[in-house]
Enzyme design. Structure first.
Site, PDB file in Angstrom:
ATOM      1  N   GLU A  51       0.791  -1.223   0.059  1.00 15.86           N
ATOM      2  CA  GLU A  51       0.123   0.077   0.024  1.00 15.86           C
ATOM      3  C   GLU A  51       0.922   1.232  -0.062  1.00 15.86           C
ATOM      4  O   GLU A  51       0.437   2.443  -0.455  1.00 15.86           O
ATOM      5  CB  GLU A  51      -0.888  -0.003   1.283  1.00 15.86           C
ATOM      6  CG  GLU A  51      -2.212  -0.652   0.950  1.00 15.86           C
ATOM      7  CD  GLU A  51      -3.104  -0.230   2.164  1.00 15.86           C
ATOM      8  OE1 GLU A  51      -2.845   0.135   3.123  1.00 15.86           O
ATOM      9  OE2 GLU A  51      -4.428  -0.727   1.843  1.00 15.86           O
ATOM     10  N   HIS A 107       8.618 -26.583  -1.555  1.00 16.12           N
ATOM     11  CA  HIS A 107       7.845 -27.583  -2.355  1.00 16.12           C
ATOM     12  C   HIS A 107       6.908 -27.162  -3.220  1.00 16.12           C
ATOM     13  O   HIS A 107       5.901 -28.128  -3.684  1.00 16.12           O
ATOM     14  CB  HIS A 107       7.558 -28.764  -1.248  1.00 16.12           C
ATOM     15  CG  HIS A 107       8.660 -29.136  -0.669  1.00 16.12           C
ATOM     16  ND1 HIS A 107       9.252 -30.426  -0.825  1.00 16.12           N
ATOM     17  CD2 HIS A 107       9.372 -28.675   0.386  1.00 16.12           C
ATOM     18  CE1 HIS A 107      10.129 -30.722   0.062  1.00 16.12           C
ATOM     19  NE2 HIS A 107      10.376 -29.581   0.968  1.00 16.12           N
ATOM     20  N   LYS A 140     -14.077   0.044  -3.737  1.00 14.97           N
ATOM     21  CA  LYS A 140     -15.188   0.384  -2.954  1.00 14.97           C
ATOM     22  C   LYS A 140     -16.263   1.159  -3.816  1.00 14.97           C
ATOM     23  O   LYS A 140     -17.527   0.621  -3.776  1.00 14.97           O
ATOM     24  CB  LYS A 140     -14.645   1.225  -2.238  1.00 14.97           C
ATOM     25  CG  LYS A 140     -13.763   0.917  -0.878  1.00 14.97           C
ATOM     26  CD  LYS A 140     -13.436   1.591   0.326  1.00 14.97           C
ATOM     27  CE  LYS A 140     -12.183   0.920   0.852  1.00 14.97           C
ATOM     28  NZ  LYS A 140     -11.844   1.756   2.088  1.00 14.97           N
TER      29      LYS A 140
END
Ligand code: PA5
Length: 449
Positions: free
Chosen positions: A289, A310, A424
């Site tokens: 951010e 792995h 948003k």
């Protein structure tokens, strides 16, 4: 805490030449000073820089007393509601300090989180669990208006009131929010919840050492004073008065900037202790951010080794050469497990008999570092003594400080997050939130095509 950048295993010349590194001495020192003098971008959000020194005894005692009164209710579960910066710091510290199986062992209270997603099953299953438990809530939102935690709080608050009645439920809710504004502040004042303030000048991802993190960490039973002391000591070690050569935050910022300039666009935070998984999630938010804007920024990724050797090990060893790793190495685990001798030795592991499991882990770490460096993946190492409050406090402040300097090195504002608004806006438009009528018409037009 020790930062190691010395390319001990790198091919001739290393990844970061001493000359290139030295070039960043003056810029890093200046940008560090800009954080202290509040002369850089986003200077309204620099409350975290001096925060560890400003936390006083009265405040810590108040948080400890709140935690004590919640624990005295003999709760099974403390539900911490928040998302992003209002969630990850507490989760990171609590996980790093807790027994790996504390919830199955029945350690009380279990700290569970809500409002960090909108998964209906998650919430339904949590509500179901809470029916048979004693519980309380800490609701955290700086803006007080974030949809995910607001939704979870609306639902869980009703459940709490149904279970305990209005008066008792008030004593079981702690709100952490803005001093003046936001729906949560209004509600907390009206209902009379115990309330803590998130300082105006501390953004979510830099807020773990405010009540945002400290309340839940204290309720979990951990020593917030020592956590803060660790941060305080790191604030001193990374202060503006010290030179680049002694400042690990300046050095880390410079090293990752040099690697980024050389095309290493992805930084992988590596741990060899699964308890650090959420520390990496917190770090990802902090760096992602703060730096990811204006078309710039290192992409922060994370792996848990040796587990992910792995799965992701192949890519790291031989995929696109755009990666570097920052390894958090913990010198001393809290426990000791020794490999036993086996008379049949069918698994051929007797050569390890008498050795500690951590010795095997450390050899996996060293072997991986050499392999990845050979594969053109530079490694930075951060060594900490052990997973305790003091070392975590140091680590948190170190990463915050280096993040501020790193953001300034690529000339972005490391303290805003304008890009978070895009989803948003669309979500509110799609949900037909009042006030979003024009956006609703626009987005519905787009998806109808
Ligand atoms: O770093 C940030 O600012 C964000 O991740 C916020 O912390 C997150 O969106 C939650 O915001 P709030 O605390 O206002 O509910």
């Amino acid at each position: 805490m020790k930062l190691i950048l010395d390319n001990a295993f790198a091919k001739a010349g290393g990844f970061i030449s001493p000359d290139a590194f030295q070039t960043y001495k003056t810029p890093a020192e200046k940008l560090n000073a800009a954080l202290h003098n509040k002369t850089g971008r986003g200077s309204d959000f620099l409350g975290w820089v001096n925060l560890p020194n400003e936390i006083d005894d009265a405040f810590l005692s108040d948080v400890e007393n709140t935690a004590k009164s919640i624990r005295e209710k003999n709760i099974d579960v403390y539900v911490v509601i928040g998302i992003g910066g209002s969630y990850l710091g507490a989760k990171a510290v609590i996980d790093a300090l807790s027994n790996s199986f504390s919830q199955l062992k029945g350690d009380k209270p279990a700290i569970l989180f809500a409002g960090q997603n909108i998964g209906e099953d998650y919430l339904a299953e949590l509500r179901d669990l809470l029916k048979t438990k004693e519980w309380a809530i800490c609701v955290i939102s700086k803006s007080g208006t974030t949809t995910e935690p607001a939704l979870a709080f609306r639902i869980l608050k009703q459940d709490l009131e149904d279970k305990y009645g209005k008066a008792e439920s008030v004593s079981r809710i702690c709100a952490v929010t803005d001093a003046k504004k936001g729906a949560l502040k209004t509600l907390a004042t009206e209902e009379g919840y115990k309330t803590y303030v998130i300082p105006d000048d501390v953004g979510g991802r830099y807020s773990v050492l405010t009540p945002v993190g400290l309340v839940a960490i204290a309720v979990a039973g951990f020593d917030i004073r020592t956590l803060v002391q660790g941060a305080k000591d790191m604030a001193k070690a990374t202060g503006a008065e010290g030179p680049f050569e002694n400042n690990p935050a300046c050095q880390y910022a410079a090293a990752r900037h040099i690697l980024y300039s050389e095309g290493k666009k992805i930084e992988i935070l590596v741990n060899y202790q699964p308890k650090l998984h959420y520390m990496a999630e917190w770090w990802k938010q902090l760096y992602g951010e703060s730096e990811g804007k204006d078309g710039k920024g290192i992409f922060p990724a994370a792996v848990d080794f040796s587990t992910d050797l792995h799965s992701m090990g192949q890519y790291i060893q031989e995929g696109e050469r755009i990666l570097f790793e920052t390894v958090i190495s913990v010198a001393n685990p809290e426990n000791k497990v020794v490999v036993p001798e086996d008379k049949d030795n069918l698994d051929k592991l007797n050569f390890l008999a008498g050795k500690r499991v951590d010795y095997v882990n450390k050899m996996a770490e060293l072997g991986t570092q050499i392999a990845h460096v050979d594969g053109d993946v530079p490694n930075i190492r951060i060594e900490i003594d052990k997973l305790d409050e003091y070392n975590l406090g140091q680590l948190i402040y170190f990463f915050e400080k280096a993040c501020g300097i790193s953001g300034y090195l690529i000339n972005v504002n490391p303290f805003d997050q304008p890009g978070v608004e895009a989803y948003k806006k669309n979500m509110f438009a799609l949900l037909e939130k009042p006030g979003f009528e024009a956006e609703t018409a626009m987005i519905k037009g787009r998806i109808a095509k």
